[in-house]
Write a protein that holds these residues in place. Structure first.
Motif, PDB file in Angstrom:
ATOM      1  N   THR A  65       0.745  -1.297   0.185  1.00 14.33           N
ATOM      2  CA  THR A  65       0.102   0.260  -0.043  1.00 14.33           C
ATOM      3  C   THR A  65       0.809   1.295  -0.074  1.00 14.33           C
ATOM      4  N   LEU A  66       1.932   1.326   0.782  1.00 16.39           N
ATOM      5  CA  LEU A  66       2.708   2.312   0.713  1.00 16.39           C
ATOM      6  C   LEU A  66       3.514   2.784  -0.447  1.00 16.39           C
ATOM      7  N   ASP A  67       3.727   1.538  -1.066  1.00 15.02           N
ATOM      8  CA  ASP A  67       4.359   1.798  -2.427  1.00 15.02           C
ATOM      9  C   ASP A  67       3.589   2.509  -3.668  1.00 15.02           C
ATOM     10  N   LEU A 120       2.283  12.233   9.298  1.00 14.73           N
ATOM     11  CA  LEU A 120       2.144  10.616   9.609  1.00 14.73           C
ATOM     12  C   LEU A 120       0.920  10.506  10.032  1.00 14.73           C
ATOM     13  N   ARG A 121       0.199  11.156  10.867  1.00 12.86           N
ATOM     14  CA  ARG A 121      -1.121  10.969  11.419  1.00 12.86           C
ATOM     15  C   ARG A 121      -2.095  11.194  10.405  1.00 12.86           C
ATOM     16  N   ARG A 122      -2.213  12.369   9.741  1.00 15.03           N
ATOM     17  CA  ARG A 122      -3.519  12.742   8.903  1.00 15.03           C
ATOM     18  C   ARG A 122      -3.031  12.115   7.522  1.00 15.03           C
ATOM     19  N   ILE A 123      -2.096  11.958   6.941  1.00 15.28           N
ATOM     20  CA  ILE A 123      -1.852  11.458   5.639  1.00 15.28           C
ATOM     21  C   ILE A 123      -1.372  10.146   5.317  1.00 15.28           C
ATOM     22  N   ILE A 124      -0.012   9.963   5.975  1.00 18.93           N
ATOM     23  CA  ILE A 124       0.610   8.456   5.756  1.00 18.93           C
ATOM     24  C   ILE A 124      -0.602   7.206   6.441  1.00 18.93           C
ATOM     25  N   VAL A 125      -0.641   7.485   7.744  1.00 15.26           N
ATOM     26  CA  VAL A 125      -1.412   6.350   8.292  1.00 15.26           C
ATOM     27  C   VAL A 125      -3.036   6.104   7.721  1.00 15.26           C
ATOM     28  N   PRO A 126      -3.779   7.359   7.525  1.00 13.90           N
ATOM     29  CA  PRO A 126      -5.032   6.949   6.761  1.00 13.90           C
ATOM     30  C   PRO A 126      -4.927   6.484   5.352  1.00 13.90           C
ATOM     31  N   ALA A 151      -2.540   4.451   4.361  1.00 12.11           N
ATOM     32  CA  ALA A 151      -1.984   3.107   4.610  1.00 12.11           C
ATOM     33  C   ALA A 151      -2.942   2.247   5.102  1.00 12.11           C
ATOM     34  N   MET A 152      -4.107   2.819   5.755  1.00 15.22           N
ATOM     35  CA  MET A 152      -5.232   1.966   6.559  1.00 15.22           C
ATOM     36  C   MET A 152      -5.594   0.640   6.058  1.00 15.22           C
ATOM     37  N   PRO A 153      -6.128   0.805   4.689  1.00 14.32           N
ATOM     38  CA  PRO A 153      -6.069  -0.609   3.985  1.00 14.32           C
ATOM     39  C   PRO A 153      -4.995  -1.661   4.346  1.00 14.32           C
ATOM     40  N   THR A 195      -9.933  -3.992   2.390  1.00 19.30           N
ATOM     41  CA  THR A 195      -8.354  -4.249   2.800  1.00 19.30           C
ATOM     42  C   THR A 195      -7.891  -5.644   2.141  1.00 19.30           C
ATOM     43  N   VAL A 196      -8.328  -6.656   2.590  1.00 17.58           N
ATOM     44  CA  VAL A 196      -7.740  -7.858   2.465  1.00 17.58           C
ATOM     45  C   VAL A 196      -8.013  -8.289   0.894  1.00 17.58           C
TER      46      VAL A 196
END
Lengths: 289, 373
Positions: free
Chosen positions: A175-177, A198-204, A206-208, A285-286
């Protein structure tokens, strides 16, 4: 007309292995398990339909305590795998150069070439009383007598994290790719600091990947048998051990089947809760990663 | 304390090297407040690196960048009041339009009501008042574009950087967005720096254009200056279409003279003001198609003015494109020459027809060839 029949036949043939697999290896055994678990033994070779096995489970605290313990330890392992795996995945996907990326990914995969059993024995060699770490600490004078690092919960957790972390890293990297670097730069450009980005952009974003990694890791951990037994010893109280006991030691298949079903229901419930809380669905997600 | 507050952005001799590769080579320029400034150059000329240095994503290896008179060297990107519209816009797909625009305001710690007011205000100004609750994927290309600009403008930046944001749009929309961007810039009255490789985008929208090549600025000027009075052969060739010949000067002085192309075609030229051209020198000569007259029939025999160059040829083909139609003429020396023609639909030129091409020496711009480059 003939063309259509051929098409239909091709579809059928292509679909057959999948249908057989679902039917023979997933549906049939589980139906058998359900039927088995709903039988009560009233006399030798005499069975009655009833919920006795499930009632037994509810009445005996040690059973459901073990299940809860297994569940919470599995959650802890999942959380640790995420905390450790995320920076690794981020480094592989976003920081490392094109060539290093492949090499690092391969390094993550290499431990999978060795079986779980051998890897667990590796840990035993390191951690037992006469093992590498204990000996080294004695040699360096840090401790006086030998220390047994095995057979406690911390060791089980460490061993499990080690076994499953790859299954966290792979979906995270994928996902990060897919995340455009300019998205991160835009986050900074619009005034966000490292933590906000990180909190507002990367993590949301990468959530799936996070959710699908967590589901796989949680399922693998809760259903694992080898690592808890080998590293935690007899008193690791892992729920799979209870199931094994019922089936093999006590030869109580009815109760074992009920336990197996309860484990499946319990882990499914936890995952359902997790999906609800994170606002994700299985489909995005999966199914995606 | 600001020495020159009328400049929103000043760059003094900034340079950037990646290892041995010099991407930006001692570039200096100033951009007055509220203007639309474009940096035009072919891909790989260093324009993106230059912009990333202004935004703070790269540190220059030398020189200084000043925003509103204050040096921003060492200031991290999130502390600079320079906002950027990315090539692929980089809208956050997990947030809706409102959240995308509010993101920057949240980062700077505005309170809730103020954020709400500002977001609705900026949506009003980009003429999209009703999209606040839409998801990003529900927007059209042009709307995304405007949201990306609004997301930056809501933060009231000193300078807005735009990195080829029209590249991904289809032609029709691109034409419409060009005008719209210009209007938006007027409306917000903020300095826009627009990076592009598309000369028509740069010419249409900008107050000033810098033409960049191999890490250097070749020329900075208004679009008209660049087009009509290019300083270098690169600018003449890159901005607008031109017929280009290489030749050797036969006779000439400071004001102009006569050159002969490699194919043996004699051309009268006017020396470009910046450089002295002496006899025997190798030169590049540029003539724009719109300055070439196409004479047909009896007109062909009439004598041309003394300062004009003329050449006889045969129409090779017509390139019909409405008002921008061209004719390709194969000259007597065998070279193809492009000239603008007006095609009316009846009695037009036909391939195979004999024509005479003529142009004034004033329109033949000439540059000495620098053997070193």
């Amino acid at each position: 007309m003939q063309q259509k029949d051929i098409k239909r036949l091709t579809m059928l043939l292509l679909f057959a292995p999948f249908a057989l697999w679902i039917l023979l290896l997933i549906l049939l055994p589980h139906i058998g398990m359900v039927i088995l678990s709903l039988r009560e033994k009233v006399a030798p070779r005499v069975y009655e339909f009833g919920f006795g096995n499930y009632i037994d489970f509810a009445m005996e605290p040690i059973y459901w305590n073990t299940l809860l313990r297994t569940g919470s330890m599995a959650l802890l392992v999942t959380a640790l795998a995420l905390l450790i795996g995320f920076p690794i995945a981020y480094y592989i996907a976003k920081v490392a150069g094109f060539r290093t990326r492949g090499a690092l990914f391969l390094l993550c995969l290499i431990p999978l070439w060795v079986s779980d059993l051998i890897r667990a024995f590796g840990w035993i060699l390191l951690l037992r009383e006469t093992g590498v770490i204990s000996t080294f600490l004695q040699w360096s004078g840090a401790i006086d007598g030998p220390i047994e690092f095995l057979y406690n919960d911390a060791t089980v957790v460490v061993g499990l994290v080690y076994t499953v972390i790859l299954f966290m890293i792979v979906p995270l990297v994928s996902t990060l790719d897919g995340m455009d670097n300019s998205m991160i730069e835009a986050g900074y450009n619009l005034g966000g600091n490292g933590f906000t980005v990180l909190r507002r952009i990367i993590v949301p974003y990468a959530m799936p990947g996070i959710v699908s990694g967590c589901i796989v890791v949680f399922m693998l951990t809760a259903g694992s048998y080898l690592t808890p037994i080998l590293l935690g010893g007899k008193n690791s109280s892992w729920f799979t051990e209870q199931i094994y006991d019922q089936f093999i030691t006590r030869f109580n298949w009815e109760s074992g089947a009920a336990f197996g079903f309860l484990l499946l229901a319990f882990t499914s419930l936890v995952i359902w809760l997790g999906l609800k809380l994170s606002g994700q669905t299985l489909a995005n997600t999966v199914a995606k990663s | 304390m600001t020495p020159n507050p009328t400049f929103d952005l000043e760059c003094n001799n900034i340079a950037k090297s990646f290892g041995k590769v010099r991407a930006v080579n001692d570039v200096s320029f100033t951009i007055p407040s509220g203007s639309f400034f474009s940096i035009l150059g072919p891909s790989g000329c260093g324009k993106t690196t230059l912009m990333r240095m202004i935004a703070g994503f790269e540190e220059p290896t030398g020189g200084d960048i000043k925003i509103k008179g204050k040096s921003v060297l060492g200031t991290p990107p999130n502390k600079r009041n320079v906002k950027m519209v990315f090539q692929h816009l980089a809208l956050f797909p997990m947030m809706n339009v409102y959240e995308n625009i509010a993101y920057g305001l949240r980062c700077s710690g505005h309170d809730k009501d103020e954020i709400k007011r500002k977001v609705h205000d900026v949506l009003e100004r980009i003429a999209l008042p009703d999209v606040a609750d839409r998801e990003i994927h529900q927007l059209s290309g042009g709307q995304k574009q405007r949201i990306a600009i609004a997301r930056c403008m809501v933060l009231d930046p000193d300078v807005l950087l735009l990195d080829e944001p029209l590249g991904a749009l289809d032609l029709k929309l691109r034409e419409a967005m060009k005008i719209e961007l210009k209007l938006l810039q007027h409306q917000f009255n903020t300095t826009f720096i627009y990076i592009t490789h598309d000369q028509s985008e740069a010419l249409v929208m900008s107050d000033h254009v810098a033409v960049m090549n191999k890490g250097d600025f070749e020329q900075i000027g208004t679009p008209q200056e660049l087009y009509h009075r290019p300083n270098t052969a690169f600018v003449a060739g890159f901005v607008g279409d031109s017929n280009r010949w290489t030749g050797r000067v036969k006779s000439g002085d400071a004001t102009g003279g006569m050159a002969e192309t490699d194919q043996g075609l004699p051309i009268k030229f006017t020396a470009n003001g910046q450089s002295q051209i002496s006899e025997g020198e190798t030169v590049d000569i540029f003539v724009r198609p719109e300055f070439i007259r196409t004479l047909r029939g009896a007109d062909r025999q009439s004598p041309v003015e003394p300062h004009e160059t003329s050449i006889d040829g045969v129409v090779d083909s017509l390139l019909f494109n409405g008002a921008n139609s061209r004719v390709l003429v194969r000259g007597s020396t065998g070279q193809l020459i492009e000239a603008d023609v007006t095609l009316t639909g009846s009695g037009d030129l036909t391939p195979g027809e004999d024509v005479r091409l003529a142009w004034s020496s004033e329109q033949a711009t000439c540059f000495a060839r620098h053997e070193a480059s």
